[in-house]
Scaffold this motif. Structure first.
Motif, mmCIF file in Angstrom:
data_model
loop_
_atom_site.group_PDB
_atom_site.id
_atom_site.type_symbol
_atom_site.label_atom_id
_atom_site.label_comp_id
_atom_site.label_asym_id
_atom_site.label_seq_id
_atom_site.Cartn_x
_atom_site.Cartn_y
_atom_site.Cartn_z
ATOM 1 N N ASP A 1 0.716 -1.166 0.082
ATOM 2 C CA ASP A 1 -0.002 -0.022 -0.308
ATOM 3 C C ASP A 1 1.283 1.446 0.075
ATOM 4 O O ASP A 1 -0.204 3.021 0.099
ATOM 5 C CB ASP A 1 -1.133 -0.092 1.387
ATOM 6 C CG ASP A 1 -0.823 -0.044 2.811
ATOM 7 O OD1 ASP A 1 1.023 -0.192 2.482
ATOM 8 O OD2 ASP A 1 -1.442 0.504 3.106
ATOM 9 N N SER B 1 -4.791 -3.570 -1.542
ATOM 10 C CA SER B 1 -5.757 -3.939 -0.560
ATOM 11 C C SER B 1 -5.795 -5.037 -0.518
ATOM 12 O O SER B 1 -5.660 -5.590 -1.508
ATOM 13 C CB SER B 1 -7.112 -2.875 -0.120
ATOM 14 O OG SER B 1 -7.877 -2.798 -1.843
ATOM 15 N N ASP C 1 -6.131 -1.375 4.000
ATOM 16 C CA ASP C 1 -7.236 -1.878 5.096
ATOM 17 C C ASP C 1 -7.319 -2.473 5.992
ATOM 18 O O ASP C 1 -8.159 -3.257 6.598
ATOM 19 C CB ASP C 1 -8.120 -2.563 3.874
ATOM 20 C CG ASP C 1 -8.013 -4.425 3.341
ATOM 21 O OD1 ASP C 1 -6.918 -4.036 3.423
ATOM 22 O OD2 ASP C 1 -8.366 -4.813 2.622
#
Length: 155
Positions: free
Chosen positions: A13, A38, A62
Protein backbone atom coordinates in the motif's frame (compact mmCIF):
# COMPACT_ATOMS: atom_id res chain seq x y z
CA UNK A 1 6.51 -21.99 -16.35
CA UNK A 2 9.79 -22.70 -18.11
CA UNK A 3 10.74 -20.44 -20.96
CA UNK A 4 8.83 -17.39 -19.79
CA UNK A 5 9.50 -14.76 -17.17
CA UNK A 6 8.22 -15.31 -13.66
CA UNK A 7 5.07 -13.19 -13.26
CA UNK A 8 4.97 -11.24 -10.02
CA UNK A 9 2.09 -9.41 -8.33
CA UNK A 10 2.95 -6.64 -5.85
CA UNK A 11 0.68 -6.29 -2.81
CA UNK A 12 1.90 -3.12 -1.10
CA UNK A 13 0.00 0.00 0.00
CA UNK A 14 3.00 2.36 -0.02
CA UNK A 15 3.16 3.51 -3.63
CA UNK A 16 6.86 4.46 -3.61
CA UNK A 17 7.80 1.00 -2.30
CA UNK A 18 5.55 -0.62 -4.89
CA UNK A 19 7.20 1.33 -7.71
CA UNK A 20 10.67 0.43 -6.40
CA UNK A 21 9.69 -3.26 -6.22
CA UNK A 22 8.38 -3.12 -9.78
CA UNK A 23 11.80 -1.93 -10.99
CA UNK A 24 13.65 -4.59 -8.97
CA UNK A 25 11.37 -7.29 -10.39
CA UNK A 26 12.18 -6.14 -13.93
CA UNK A 27 15.92 -5.92 -13.18
CA UNK A 28 16.08 -9.64 -12.30
CA UNK A 29 14.25 -10.61 -15.50
CA UNK A 30 10.80 -11.17 -14.00
CA UNK A 31 7.54 -9.60 -15.18
CA UNK A 32 5.56 -7.33 -12.82
CA UNK A 33 1.83 -7.95 -13.30
CA UNK A 34 0.50 -5.03 -11.31
CA UNK A 35 0.07 -3.61 -7.84
CA UNK A 36 -2.70 -3.98 -5.28
CA UNK A 37 -3.04 -1.71 -2.25
CA UNK A 38 -5.85 -3.50 -0.40
CA UNK A 39 -6.74 -7.11 0.32
CA UNK A 40 -9.82 -7.05 -1.93
CA UNK A 41 -7.84 -5.60 -4.85
CA UNK A 42 -5.05 -8.15 -4.28
CA UNK A 43 -7.36 -11.16 -4.32
CA UNK A 44 -9.24 -9.87 -7.38
CA UNK A 45 -5.99 -9.28 -9.31
CA UNK A 46 -4.59 -12.67 -8.25
CA UNK A 47 -7.75 -14.43 -9.44
CA UNK A 48 -7.65 -12.60 -12.78
CA UNK A 49 -3.89 -12.69 -13.47
CA UNK A 50 -2.72 -15.95 -11.78
CA UNK A 51 0.72 -14.68 -10.68
CA UNK A 52 3.56 -17.15 -10.15
CA UNK A 53 4.69 -15.11 -7.15
CA UNK A 54 3.06 -12.37 -5.05
CA UNK A 55 5.10 -10.02 -2.87
CA UNK A 56 2.76 -9.34 0.05
CA UNK A 57 2.99 -6.75 2.83
CA UNK A 58 1.13 -7.70 6.02
CA UNK A 59 -0.30 -4.22 6.68
CA UNK A 60 -2.32 -2.95 3.71
CA UNK A 61 -4.56 0.09 3.21
CA UNK A 62 -7.50 -1.82 4.75
CA UNK A 63 -5.56 -3.04 7.81
CA UNK A 64 -3.37 -6.03 8.70
CA UNK A 65 -4.95 -8.21 6.02
CA UNK A 66 -1.86 -9.41 4.14
CA UNK A 67 -1.88 -12.79 5.92
CA UNK A 68 -5.38 -13.48 4.56
CA UNK A 69 -4.27 -12.38 1.08
CA UNK A 70 -1.28 -14.73 1.12
CA UNK A 71 -3.46 -17.64 2.22
CA UNK A 72 -6.01 -16.97 -0.56
CA UNK A 73 -3.32 -16.61 -3.23
CA UNK A 74 -1.66 -19.89 -2.28
CA UNK A 75 -4.92 -21.83 -1.76
CA UNK A 76 -7.22 -20.39 -4.43
CA UNK A 77 -5.08 -18.79 -7.14
CA UNK A 78 -2.25 -21.28 -7.64
CA UNK A 79 0.42 -18.71 -6.84
CA UNK A 80 3.15 -18.51 -4.25
CA UNK A 81 3.22 -15.62 -1.79
CA UNK A 82 6.32 -14.06 -0.24
CA UNK A 83 5.83 -11.73 2.70
CA UNK A 84 7.74 -8.44 2.67
CA UNK A 85 6.99 -6.86 5.99
CA UNK A 86 8.27 -5.12 9.10
CA UNK A 87 5.73 -7.23 11.02
CA UNK A 88 7.56 -10.58 10.81
CA UNK A 89 6.35 -11.55 14.30
CA UNK A 90 2.71 -11.27 13.16
CA UNK A 91 3.10 -14.14 10.70
CA UNK A 92 1.43 -17.42 11.65
CA UNK A 93 3.59 -20.49 12.20
CA UNK A 94 2.54 -21.96 8.83
CA UNK A 95 3.37 -18.64 7.07
CA UNK A 96 -0.25 -18.64 5.76
CA UNK A 97 0.95 -20.84 2.91
CA UNK A 98 3.62 -18.32 1.83
CA UNK A 99 7.09 -19.53 0.86
CA UNK A 100 8.83 -17.19 3.26
CA UNK A 101 9.49 -13.62 4.34
CA UNK A 102 11.87 -10.74 3.73
CA UNK A 103 11.87 -8.38 6.70
CA UNK A 104 11.67 -4.62 6.22
CA UNK A 105 13.72 -2.59 5.94
CA UNK A 106 15.24 -4.55 3.09
CA UNK A 107 18.00 -3.65 0.67
CA UNK A 108 17.73 -3.48 -3.11
CA UNK A 109 20.43 -6.15 -3.34
CA UNK A 110 18.61 -8.36 -0.81
CA UNK A 111 15.34 -8.24 -2.75
CA UNK A 112 17.03 -8.93 -6.09
CA UNK A 113 19.01 -11.85 -4.64
CA UNK A 114 15.86 -13.31 -3.04
CA UNK A 115 13.86 -12.92 -6.28
CA UNK A 116 16.57 -14.65 -8.30
CA UNK A 117 16.72 -17.45 -5.72
CA UNK A 118 12.92 -17.90 -5.70
CA UNK A 119 12.83 -17.77 -9.50
CA UNK A 120 15.18 -20.79 -9.53
CA UNK A 121 13.19 -22.61 -6.82
CA UNK A 122 9.85 -22.11 -8.58
CA UNK A 123 11.19 -23.08 -12.01
CA UNK A 124 13.30 -26.07 -10.98
CA UNK A 125 11.32 -27.34 -7.99
CA UNK A 126 14.37 -27.31 -5.73
CA UNK A 127 16.67 -24.77 -4.10
CA UNK A 128 20.10 -23.99 -5.60
CA UNK A 129 21.52 -23.89 -2.05
CA UNK A 130 20.80 -22.15 1.23
CA UNK A 131 18.43 -19.18 1.18
CA UNK A 132 20.23 -15.85 0.72
CA UNK A 133 20.72 -13.57 3.72
CA UNK A 134 17.51 -11.67 4.48
CA UNK A 135 15.17 -14.37 3.14
CA UNK A 136 13.65 -16.74 5.66
CA UNK A 137 11.88 -19.70 4.07
CA UNK A 138 8.73 -21.23 5.53
CA UNK A 139 9.29 -24.74 6.96
CA UNK A 140 7.00 -26.31 4.34
CA UNK A 141 9.09 -24.83 1.50
CA UNK A 142 12.36 -25.85 3.16
CA UNK A 143 11.08 -29.42 2.86
CA UNK A 144 9.50 -28.94 -0.58
CA UNK A 145 12.69 -27.51 -2.08
CA UNK A 146 14.94 -30.13 -0.51
CA UNK A 147 16.87 -27.98 1.95
CA UNK A 148 18.33 -29.06 5.24
CA UNK A 149 16.46 -27.18 8.01
CA UNK A 150 19.72 -25.78 9.42
CA UNK A 151 20.71 -24.26 6.06
CA UNK A 152 17.35 -22.58 5.53
CA UNK A 153 17.57 -20.18 8.48
CA UNK A 154 20.17 -17.78 7.13
CA UNK A 155 18.28 -14.60 8.00
Amino acid sequence: MSGRALEVLIVEDEMLLAIELEHLIEEVGCHPLGCAMSSEEAVTLAQQLHPDLALVDVHLSDGPTGVDVARKISQDCGGVALFMTANVKRLPEDFAGACGVIGKPYSEHGVKTALSYLNHCLREGHAPGPAPVGLTLAPAYVTLWGLDQTLAQSA
